[in-house]
Scaffold this motif. Structure first.
Motif, short mmCIF file in Angstrom:
data_model
loop_
_atom_site.label_atom_id
_atom_site.label_comp_id
_atom_site.label_asym_id
_atom_site.label_seq_id
_atom_site.Cartn_x
_atom_site.Cartn_y
_atom_site.Cartn_z
N PHE A 320 0.89 -1.16 0.04
CA PHE A 320 -0.02 0.17 0.06
C PHE A 320 0.80 1.20 0.05
O PHE A 320 1.63 1.42 1.02
N ASN A 321 0.85 2.05 -1.18
CA ASN A 321 1.64 3.27 -1.01
C ASN A 321 0.68 4.37 -0.77
O ASN A 321 0.29 5.25 -1.54
N ILE A 322 0.28 4.69 0.54
CA ILE A 322 -0.72 5.59 1.17
C ILE A 322 0.16 6.41 2.07
O ILE A 322 0.42 5.73 3.24
N PRO A 323 0.38 7.52 1.98
CA PRO A 323 1.25 8.34 2.95
C PRO A 323 0.37 8.56 4.38
O PRO A 323 -0.82 8.63 4.14
N GLY A 324 1.13 8.35 5.39
CA GLY A 324 0.45 8.50 6.57
C GLY A 324 -0.31 7.50 6.97
O GLY A 324 -1.09 7.73 7.77
N PHE A 325 -0.42 6.15 6.46
CA PHE A 325 -1.44 5.19 6.76
C PHE A 325 -0.64 4.08 7.48
O PHE A 325 0.71 3.55 7.24
N GLU A 326 -1.30 3.47 8.46
CA GLU A 326 -0.85 2.32 9.13
C GLU A 326 -2.10 1.20 9.15
O GLU A 326 -2.90 1.50 9.54
N ILE A 327 -1.80 0.11 8.36
CA ILE A 327 -2.91 -0.72 8.23
C ILE A 327 -3.10 -1.60 9.44
O ILE A 327 -1.99 -2.08 10.18
N GLU A 328 -4.32 -1.91 10.02
CA GLU A 328 -4.54 -2.58 11.15
C GLU A 328 -5.50 -3.97 10.79
O GLU A 328 -5.07 -4.87 11.44
N SER A 329 -6.36 -3.96 9.87
CA SER A 329 -7.21 -5.14 9.84
C SER A 329 -7.70 -5.24 8.30
O SER A 329 -7.93 -4.18 7.49
N VAL A 330 -8.14 -6.49 7.81
CA VAL A 330 -8.58 -6.62 6.65
C VAL A 330 -9.55 -7.74 6.79
O VAL A 330 -9.62 -8.77 7.56
N ASP A 331 -10.98 -7.53 5.93
CA ASP A 331 -11.67 -8.65 5.80
C ASP A 331 -12.51 -8.45 4.42
O ASP A 331 -12.28 -7.45 3.58
N TYR A 332 -13.19 -9.62 3.95
CA TYR A 332 -13.67 -9.84 2.80
C TYR A 332 -15.06 -9.19 2.60
O TYR A 332 -15.81 -9.27 3.79
N VAL A 337 -13.60 -7.85 -3.84
CA VAL A 337 -13.25 -6.67 -2.99
C VAL A 337 -12.92 -6.95 -1.51
O VAL A 337 -14.12 -7.48 -0.94
N PHE A 338 -12.21 -6.03 -0.88
CA PHE A 338 -11.89 -6.22 0.52
C PHE A 338 -11.99 -5.05 1.32
O PHE A 338 -11.75 -3.94 0.85
N PHE A 339 -12.39 -4.99 2.52
CA PHE A 339 -12.31 -3.74 3.26
C PHE A 339 -11.14 -3.76 4.00
O PHE A 339 -10.60 -4.83 4.63
N VAL A 340 -10.24 -2.50 4.34
CA VAL A 340 -9.03 -2.42 4.85
C VAL A 340 -9.28 -1.56 5.90
O VAL A 340 -9.67 -0.14 5.63
N PHE A 341 -8.72 -1.61 7.36
CA PHE A 341 -8.92 -0.65 7.97
C PHE A 341 -7.57 -0.03 8.63
O PHE A 341 -6.42 -0.91 8.86
N GLY A 342 -7.23 0.99 8.72
CA GLY A 342 -6.16 1.74 9.14
C GLY A 342 -6.15 3.03 9.83
O GLY A 342 -7.33 3.84 9.76
N ASN A 343 -5.03 3.12 10.52
CA ASN A 343 -4.83 4.61 11.16
C ASN A 343 -4.19 5.49 10.31
O ASN A 343 -3.31 5.12 9.43
N ILE A 344 -4.69 6.77 10.28
CA ILE A 344 -4.39 7.84 9.47
C ILE A 344 -3.55 8.92 10.38
O ILE A 344 -4.22 9.17 11.20
N ASN A 345 -2.30 9.20 9.92
CA ASN A 345 -1.55 10.33 10.68
C ASN A 345 -2.45 11.58 10.81
O ASN A 345 -3.18 11.89 10.03
N ASN A 348 -8.15 12.07 14.53
CA ASN A 348 -9.54 11.70 14.23
C ASN A 348 -9.38 11.48 12.68
O ASN A 348 -10.59 11.95 12.01
N LYS A 349 -8.71 10.66 12.20
CA LYS A 349 -8.75 10.68 10.79
C LYS A 349 -8.78 9.27 10.13
O LYS A 349 -8.62 8.60 9.06
N ASP A 350 -8.92 8.11 10.96
CA ASP A 350 -9.08 6.71 10.86
C ASP A 350 -10.05 6.21 9.69
O ASP A 350 -10.98 6.86 9.79
N LYS A 351 -9.70 5.37 8.99
CA LYS A 351 -10.69 5.06 7.85
C LYS A 351 -10.56 3.76 7.67
O LYS A 351 -9.71 2.83 7.75
N ILE A 352 -11.72 3.32 6.84
CA ILE A 352 -12.07 2.09 6.25
C ILE A 352 -11.97 2.20 4.78
O ILE A 352 -12.78 2.88 4.20
#
Length: 362
Positions: A320-332, A337-345, A348-352
């Motif tokens: 994943f080439n996404i600036p300021g992103f930390e991957i936490e979890s993944v599910d189908y 298509v998969f959902f990916v949950f991550g911390n964003i620098n 209060n910017k965390d996203k799925i």
């Protein structure tokens, strides 16, 4: 064709639908004549007919019959990931439903297949750009819970866990509609670090790995996720193996639990079967899809490392080439298509995110 029961003798090109039994049955699209059964409903396939176009999701994998065909039926198109006889061209599909007969000209196209290979060092199948990783849900903080930790898909909903960072005394479960992304509910409980989460649809239970420094996991029966304001009948148990991530593979009825450099394969009763040594260790959550383990990795870069359950082979990674992103979890989700949950620098910017992963054919 809408029927009260599935006939013994099936005709090629007709999808038989039994609403009472919640099942759709057809003869394999490759033409081999083998019967293909797709249960419908929350734990099976979804049949959609909209604006004259038919879709059956997720994909159909006939891996237990000789042709080993794997194909997708989407918007009147059948695209194959593996027909043994490699049939291509155009055919007509007839669907008889409630005394109506619908005919479609269906294109059958050979879909490029990614065959799984075993690698001895980190190998990227694809490097995903920001444009290929679609922002879907902003998972906001609340009730003092700011740390994004884990996520799972449970029926019609996404359950995302955020914790009170530094204290591990409170867990906020944000509940979202998995199709629209709309938030429908919040539930407060305590799952300590909540490092991993998975849903077992056969038991209708969510399992949560309690996280760093703990060999414990909790599980609870899923009620009405859109309305319940508390967790009922939560049970906490000791695991025979350390776990910071957990995933349930419905296809094989197995659990995968991870910690550091190791993934432990457990049977449907969470009893140890074997271990898989990771190509690189991580304490993030993991996911599963039909015999493939998706192990998230975050250490200056973010990736999903793939492992084959049958022999423990490492079969490649997605970066994943996404600036300021930390991957936490993944599910189908559906249709590759998969959902990916991550911390964003930033506050209060965390996203799925939604991301398409063309997993190798194992």
């Amino acid at each position: 064709k809408s029927v009260e029961r599935i006939p013994h003798k099936l005709k090629q090109g007709i999808l038989y639908v039994c609403l009472e039994c919640q099942v759709a049955v057809h003869l394999c699209a490759c033409g081999c004549g083998e019967k293909t059964v797709t249960p419908l409903g929350m734990n099976g396939w979804t049949l959609n007919f909209r604006d004259g176009e038919l879709s059956l999701s997720p994909s159909i994998g006939n891996f237990s019959i000789p042709c080993k065909s794997h194909y997708f039926i989407t918007n009147n198109k059948v695209s194959c990931s593996g027909f043994s006889n490699e049939k291509v061209g155009t055919s007509t599909v007839t669907i008889k439903y409630e005394n109506r007969e619908l005919k479609f000209d269906v294109n059958i196209n050979k879909r490029e297949e990614i065959k799984a290979q075993k690698y001895n060092k980190v190998t990227y199948l694809k490097k995903l750009t920001s444009a290929e990783v679609k922002s879907f849900i902003h998972v906001s903080s609340g009730n003092g819970c700011t740390g994004a930790q884990s996520m799972c898909v449970a029926g019609d909903y996404i359950v995302a866990a955020k914790i009170r960072s530094g204290y591990n005394d409170r867990t906020l479960l944000r509940i979202y509609d998995k199709n629209t992304g709309k938030k429908v509910n919040d539930i407060i409980d305590n799952f300590l670090h909540a490092g991993g989460m998975t849903y077992n649809s056969k038991e209708n239970k969510i399992y949560v790995a309690l996280g760093h420094g703990s060999n414990k996991y909790s599980y609870f029966k899923v009620g009405n996720l859109a309305k319940d304001k508390k967790i009922y009948n939560k049970t906490t148990r000791n695991s025979s193996k350390p776990l910071t991530g957990i995933a349930y593979d419905e296809y094989l009825d197995k659990y995968y639990i991870s910690s550091g450099n190791t993934i432990f394969v457990m049977n449907g009763n969470l009893k140890y079967e074997k271990r898989i040594t990771r190509i690189r260790g991580s304490y993030q959550d993991i996911g599963a899809y039909k015999g493939i383990i998706l192990a998230t990795y975050s250490n200056r870069l973010n990736a999903i490392d793939l492992y084959r359950e049958s022999d423990g082979a490492y079969i490649g990674s997605y970066k994943f080439n996404i600036p300021g992103f930390e991957i936490e979890s993944v599910d189908y989700y559906k249709d590759n298509v998969f959902f990916v949950f991550g911390n964003i620098n930033g506050k209060n910017k965390d996203k799925i995110f939604k991301v398409t992963l063309d997993l190798p054919n194992i």
